[in-house]
Design a protein around this motif. Structure first.
Motif, PDB file in Angstrom:
ATOM      1  N   LEU A 115     -22.568  16.755  -5.723  1.00 22.97           N
ATOM      2  CA  LEU A 115     -23.653  16.461  -4.232  1.00 22.97           C
ATOM      3  C   LEU A 115     -22.864  17.184  -3.439  1.00 22.97           C
ATOM      4  O   LEU A 115     -23.386  17.893  -2.459  1.00 22.97           O
ATOM      5  CB  LEU A 115     -23.140  14.903  -4.185  1.00 22.97           C
ATOM      6  CG  LEU A 115     -24.395  12.955  -5.096  1.00 22.97           C
ATOM      7  CD1 LEU A 115     -24.155  11.637  -4.168  1.00 22.97           C
ATOM      8  CD2 LEU A 115     -25.542  14.157  -4.763  1.00 22.97           C
ATOM      9  N   THR A 116     -21.515  16.711  -3.510  1.00 23.49           N
ATOM     10  CA  THR A 116     -20.983  17.588  -2.327  1.00 23.49           C
ATOM     11  C   THR A 116     -19.004  18.093  -2.921  1.00 23.49           C
ATOM     12  O   THR A 116     -18.661  17.371  -4.158  1.00 23.49           O
ATOM     13  CB  THR A 116     -19.680  16.465  -1.151  1.00 23.49           C
ATOM     14  OG1 THR A 116     -19.525  14.984  -1.797  1.00 23.49           O
ATOM     15  CG2 THR A 116     -21.856  16.073  -0.491  1.00 23.49           C
ATOM     16  N   HIS A 144     -22.040  21.431  -0.036  1.00 18.94           N
ATOM     17  CA  HIS A 144     -23.812  20.291   0.369  1.00 18.94           C
ATOM     18  C   HIS A 144     -24.067  20.803  -0.458  1.00 18.94           C
ATOM     19  O   HIS A 144     -24.873  21.976  -1.325  1.00 18.94           O
ATOM     20  CB  HIS A 144     -24.657  20.006   1.072  1.00 18.94           C
ATOM     21  CG  HIS A 144     -23.946  18.669   2.188  1.00 18.94           C
ATOM     22  ND1 HIS A 144     -23.781  17.435   2.562  1.00 18.94           N
ATOM     23  CD2 HIS A 144     -23.577  19.043   3.561  1.00 18.94           C
ATOM     24  CE1 HIS A 144     -23.210  17.569   3.110  1.00 18.94           C
ATOM     25  NE2 HIS A 144     -22.896  18.699   3.846  1.00 18.94           N
ATOM     26  N   PHE A 145     -25.056  20.282  -2.050  1.00 16.70           N
ATOM     27  CA  PHE A 145     -25.204  20.828  -3.445  1.00 16.70           C
ATOM     28  C   PHE A 145     -26.618  19.833  -3.610  1.00 16.70           C
ATOM     29  O   PHE A 145     -26.120  18.238  -3.494  1.00 16.70           O
ATOM     30  CB  PHE A 145     -24.375  21.180  -4.198  1.00 16.70           C
ATOM     31  CG  PHE A 145     -25.039  21.657  -6.013  1.00 16.70           C
ATOM     32  CD1 PHE A 145     -24.633  22.811  -5.174  1.00 16.70           C
ATOM     33  CD2 PHE A 145     -26.100  20.966  -6.280  1.00 16.70           C
ATOM     34  CE1 PHE A 145     -25.907  23.893  -6.504  1.00 16.70           C
ATOM     35  CE2 PHE A 145     -26.156  21.588  -7.408  1.00 16.70           C
ATOM     36  CZ  PHE A 145     -26.489  22.837  -7.704  1.00 16.70           C
ATOM     37  N   ALA A 146     -27.623  19.968  -4.092  1.00 16.36           N
ATOM     38  CA  ALA A 146     -29.158  19.465  -4.488  1.00 16.36           C
ATOM     39  C   ALA A 146     -29.273  19.886  -6.065  1.00 16.36           C
ATOM     40  O   ALA A 146     -29.665  21.003  -5.708  1.00 16.36           O
ATOM     41  CB  ALA A 146     -29.884  19.191  -3.873  1.00 16.36           C
ATOM     42  N   ALA A 147     -28.398  19.523  -7.051  1.00 16.12           N
ATOM     43  CA  ALA A 147     -29.577  19.445  -7.671  1.00 16.12           C
ATOM     44  C   ALA A 147     -30.847  18.852  -8.604  1.00 16.12           C
ATOM     45  O   ALA A 147     -31.118  17.459  -8.768  1.00 16.12           O
ATOM     46  CB  ALA A 147     -28.421  19.210  -9.187  1.00 16.12           C
ATOM     47  N   ILE A 169     -23.479  25.755   2.963  1.00 10.95           N
ATOM     48  CA  ILE A 169     -22.133  25.582   3.545  1.00 10.95           C
ATOM     49  C   ILE A 169     -22.421  25.847   4.614  1.00 10.95           C
ATOM     50  O   ILE A 169     -23.486  26.758   4.845  1.00 10.95           O
ATOM     51  CB  ILE A 169     -21.941  26.672   2.541  1.00 10.95           C
ATOM     52  CG1 ILE A 169     -20.513  26.382   3.431  1.00 10.95           C
ATOM     53  CG2 ILE A 169     -22.128  28.095   2.516  1.00 10.95           C
ATOM     54  CD1 ILE A 169     -19.043  27.592   2.663  1.00 10.95           C
ATOM     55  N   ALA A 170     -21.540  25.262   5.822  1.00 10.37           N
ATOM     56  CA  ALA A 170     -21.996  25.732   7.354  1.00 10.37           C
ATOM     57  C   ALA A 170     -20.823  27.016   7.647  1.00 10.37           C
ATOM     58  O   ALA A 170     -19.951  27.224   6.193  1.00 10.37           O
ATOM     59  CB  ALA A 170     -21.009  24.156   8.035  1.00 10.37           C
ATOM     60  N   GLY A 171     -20.847  28.108   8.140  1.00  5.66           N
ATOM     61  CA  GLY A 171     -20.748  28.764   7.904  1.00  5.66           C
ATOM     62  C   GLY A 171     -20.558  29.367  10.104  1.00  5.66           C
ATOM     63  O   GLY A 171     -20.734  28.787  10.770  1.00  5.66           O
ATOM     64  N   ALA A 204     -32.908  18.007   1.735  1.00  7.52           N
ATOM     65  CA  ALA A 204     -33.021  17.373   0.813  1.00  7.52           C
ATOM     66  C   ALA A 204     -31.854  17.714  -0.205  1.00  7.52           C
ATOM     67  O   ALA A 204     -30.742  17.439  -1.396  1.00  7.52           O
ATOM     68  CB  ALA A 204     -33.356  18.718  -0.257  1.00  7.52           C
ATOM     69  N   ALA A 205     -30.308  18.307   0.666  1.00  2.00           N
ATOM     70  CA  ALA A 205     -29.473  18.611  -0.206  1.00  2.00           C
ATOM     71  C   ALA A 205     -28.668  17.363   1.174  1.00  2.00           C
ATOM     72  O   ALA A 205     -27.380  17.834   0.742  1.00  2.00           O
ATOM     73  CB  ALA A 205     -28.527  19.707   0.450  1.00  2.00           C
ATOM     74  N   ALA A 206     -29.201  17.015   1.825  1.00  2.00           N
ATOM     75  CA  ALA A 206     -27.993  16.093   2.783  1.00  2.00           C
ATOM     76  C   ALA A 206     -27.301  16.280   3.729  1.00  2.00           C
ATOM     77  O   ALA A 206     -26.368  16.529   4.800  1.00  2.00           O
ATOM     78  CB  ALA A 206     -27.269  15.108   1.425  1.00  2.00           C
ATOM     79  N   ALA A 207     -27.925  18.084   4.472  1.00  2.00           N
ATOM     80  CA  ALA A 207     -27.884  18.751   5.823  1.00  2.00           C
ATOM     81  C   ALA A 207     -28.278  18.377   6.925  1.00  2.00           C
ATOM     82  O   ALA A 207     -29.339  18.635   6.277  1.00  2.00           O
ATOM     83  CB  ALA A 207     -27.399  19.913   5.465  1.00  2.00           C
TER      84      ALA A 207
END
Length: 251
Positions: A115-116, A144-147, A169-171, A204-207
């Motif tokens: 997830l993170t 933040h990751f979404a499989a 990723i925030a940049g 979907a990636a909670a971002a």
């Protein structure tokens, strides 16, 4: 967060050093990154699946318990770390670190999934050949990751093979620091370039909306290299797809 702190650290570390009468033209650099196991979270899943951070916190994997990455487990990996070399001010960029997503489609239904996670990273700089101590900056940033589930009709990103997984990723374009009275900017560029994702993909990636990242197909391995550059003025980047990321955690 910005590199003013880096400038302050540099000033403290090098206060006894002779002053430079002009801009630094070349820098020695070291970039070192690792995943923070204590800040890594996984989704719930069936008892026969698991998520782990190892070895040396350079790989996160998930899928069939006691399985193998690329066979029945997926993974995020950091390689080319620590990376070191020489950078020319306003010159060519150099390799920092490489991030790899091994997207495996054989995890089975209801598997544990990432997830993170947090990447703890350190950037060190000094004038090349000076023999001075490195100015060091340690920072952290969150992935933040979404499989995504490979179920028809549920994909946030539809591709040739079921649903793409999502990496966010925030940049930051670039950040300023002051060394011996001169201002410089440090940037990390991603290749392949990161882009602004659709709001539904971000969700979907909670971002949040307008997130930056990339998506990967099932059964594919995706490498993203981060190149470090130092310039004497801010770099103008017109498109999100060319965004520079501070892979050393300078977000």
């Amino acid at each position: 967060m910005d590199l003013v702190k880096l400038g302050l650290i540099a000033a403290a570390a090098l206060s006894a050093a002779p002053a430079f009468s002009s801009q630094v033209t070349q820098w020695d650099y070291i970039v070192d990154s690792a995943f923070d196991a204590a800040q890594t979270t996984f989704s719930a899943g069936r008892a026969s699946s698991s998520g782990t951070v190892a070895p040396s916190n350079l790989q996160i994997s998930w899928g069939v318990g006691n399985g193998n990455v690329g066979v029945n487990r997926s993974a995020l990996q950091i390689s080319a770390t620590p990376s070191s070399g020489v950078l020319a001010t306003d010159g060519a960029s150099q390799l920092a670190n490489t991030y790899t997503h091994i997207n495996n489609g054989n995890l089975g239904r209801n598997s544990v999934a990432l997830l993170t996670t947090q990447i703890d990273a350190q950037l060190q700089l000094r004038p090349s050949g000076s023999g001075l101590p490195y100015a060091s900056y340690l920072a952290s940033y969150t992935i933040h990751f979404a499989a995504t589930p490979n179920v028809s009709g549920t994909c946030a990103v539809q591709s040739a093979v079921a649903c793409d997984d999502i990496f966010v990723i925030a940049g930051s374009l670039n950040e300023a620091f002051v060394y011996d009275g001169f201002e410089y900017f440090v940037s990390f560029f991603a290749a392949p370039a990161l882009g602004t994702l659709d709001d539904a993909v971000c969700a979907a990636a909670a971002a949040g909306p307008g997130c930056i990242g990339f998506t990967t197909q099932e059964f594919m391995t995706t490498n993203v290299n981060f190149n470090l550059a130092i310039t004497s003025r801010a770099i103008e980047v017109p498109e999100p797809a060319s965004i520079a990321l501070l892979g050393a955690g300078l977000l």
